[in-house]
Write an enzyme that holds these catalytic residues in place. Structure first.
Site, PDB file in Angstrom:
ATOM      1  CG  HIS A 114      -0.581 -20.859   3.425  1.00  0.00           C
ATOM      2  ND1 HIS A 114      -1.770 -21.467   3.742  1.00  0.00           N
ATOM      3  CD2 HIS A 114      -0.200 -20.172   4.534  1.00  0.00           C
ATOM      4  CE1 HIS A 114      -2.099 -21.175   4.987  1.00  0.00           C
ATOM      5  NE2 HIS A 114      -1.155 -20.382   5.498  1.00  0.00           N
ATOM      6  CE  LYS A 148       3.303   3.229   3.089  1.00  0.00           C
ATOM      7  NZ  LYS A 148       3.707   3.392   4.488  1.00  0.00           N
ATOM      8  NE  ARG A 162       7.023   4.287   0.393  1.00  0.00           N
ATOM      9  CZ  ARG A 162       6.843   5.030   1.489  1.00  0.00           C
ATOM     10  NH1 ARG A 162       7.854   5.232   2.314  1.00  0.00           N
ATOM     11  NH2 ARG A 162       5.673   5.587   1.753  1.00  0.00           N
ATOM     12  CD  GLU A 181      10.364   1.692  10.459  1.00  0.00           C
ATOM     13  OE1 GLU A 181      10.430   2.654   9.681  1.00  0.00           O
ATOM     14  OE2 GLU A 181      10.059   0.536  10.086  1.00  0.00           O
ATOM     15  NE  ARG A 232      -7.135 -18.776   4.289  1.00  0.00           N
ATOM     16  CZ  ARG A 232      -6.186 -19.380   4.995  1.00  0.00           C
ATOM     17  NH1 ARG A 232      -5.924 -20.662   4.786  1.00  0.00           N
ATOM     18  NH2 ARG A 232      -5.493 -18.711   5.909  1.00  0.00           N
ATOM     19  CE1 TYR A 284       0.234   1.933   4.280  1.00  0.00           C
ATOM     20  CE2 TYR A 284       1.115  -0.299   4.413  1.00  0.00           C
ATOM     21  CZ  TYR A 284       0.991   0.969   4.938  1.00  0.00           C
ATOM     22  OH  TYR A 284       1.610   1.284   6.115  1.00  0.00           O
ATOM     23  CG  LEU A 312       8.491   2.436   4.659  1.00  0.00           C
ATOM     24  CD1 LEU A 312       8.384   1.285   3.661  1.00  0.00           C
ATOM     25  CD2 LEU A 312       7.107   2.998   4.969  1.00  0.00           C
TER      26      LEU A 312
END
Length: 290
Positions: free
Chosen positions: A101, A146, A51, A178, A99, A32, A202
């Site tokens: 993995h 991210k 990014r 951070e 679904r 995101y 990040l």
């Protein structure tokens, strides 16, 4: 905000829904971005989208849109929602698949969503500073991506909220990394010190703006690991993020930072950061005035 983007189209936000088997919902299998908007214009849009692409590629998702197409879509969304000051949230997931993995073996179209939100500049906090706590960094070792997998960050932020604090400063043993949603800086003897951009943090867009204005204004910077002892002994401490800009920290774990109010280097960086905003987005009506 009435409109949102879903898979390349701007539609009514109430209609922007994804399938229960979207891998973002079930696995956090996606990335995101959050982009700041001032005066109806995106700030550091290119850097954020760079990014976004890098994070996507890091987990094997190929964006079905060019950065130019995304930029145009986001600009149209800002206009449709008449957003003046706020944020754009956007995310992409691997898509909808039964679904499992392991990644889908069949071709799956990634799911892209974006929406806007009105968010004022936190001017009062920027003037007075905020309180923080310390917490052990329990996250995975690819914090440079991210990712939608934010549970470690959420637990840290909730701990701060329970303590009545703005942010949680995370550390691995004695090394500060951070914040739960920010980059952390200390100032000692006029030198700005912040963790180098590696896999443990990040690479913040606001952090990069700060480093650029430091370089342009002869403010010395050290990008390196600093310790909890250095944090406790700092002359100034501040954090940066898309929504918090250059935010002074006046308290860490109940102990005042130096004199307990924003220091001169932090205030200078706030001024320089505002100048960068105005270069891209026009004059600010709610500037920080000390």
């Amino acid at each position: 905000m009435r409109f949102a983007i879903l898979n390349g189209e701007i539609i009514e936000r109430s209609e922007a829904k994804v399938d229960v088997e979207d891998r973002g919902y079930q696995f956090g299998d996606g990335v995101y971005e959050v982009i700041r908007v001032y005066n109806g214009k995106m700030f550091t849009a290119t850097e954020h989208l760079n990014r976004f692409v890098k994070s996507s590629e890091s987990i094997g998702i190929t964006l079905p849109y060019t950065q130019e197409q995304l930029t145009k879509l986001l600009e149209e969304l800002i206009v449709k929602n008449n957003l003046q000051v706020g944020t754009i949230y956007m995310q992409i997931t691997r898509g909808i698949s039964p679904r499992n993995h392991a990644f889908p073996t069949e071709k799956v179209m990634p799911s892209l969503v974006a929406y806007t939100k009105e968010v004022a500049r936190p001017v009062e906090n920027l003037k007075t500073g905020v309180k923080t706590i310390l917490t052990e960094d329990i996250r995975w070792l690819r914090c440079d991506i991210k990712s939608l997998n934010l549970l470690g960050n959420l637990l840290a932020k909730q701990k701060a909220a329970v303590e009545g604090c703005f942010e949680a400063i995370q550390h691995r043993s004695e090394d500060v990394t951070e914040g739960s949603s920010s980059n952390i800086f200390i100032v000692k003897n006029g030198i700005v010190i912040t963790h180098q951009s590696d896999n443990l943090i990040l690479k913040g867009i606001s952090k990069d703006v700060i480093l650029q204005v430091c370089a342009s204004n002869n403010i010395e910077v050290e990008e390196r690991i600093f310790t909890l002892d250095e944090l406790a002994d700092a002359d100034e401490v501040f954090l940066s993020s898309t929504t918090a800009e250059v935010m002074p920290i006046i308290e860490v774990d109940g102990k005042s930072v130096a004199a307990g109010f924003p220091g001169p280097v932090t205030r200078r960086l706030q001024e320089l950061f505002e100048q960068e905003i105005e270069k891209q987005c026009g004059s600010l009506n709610d500037k920080i005035l000390y």
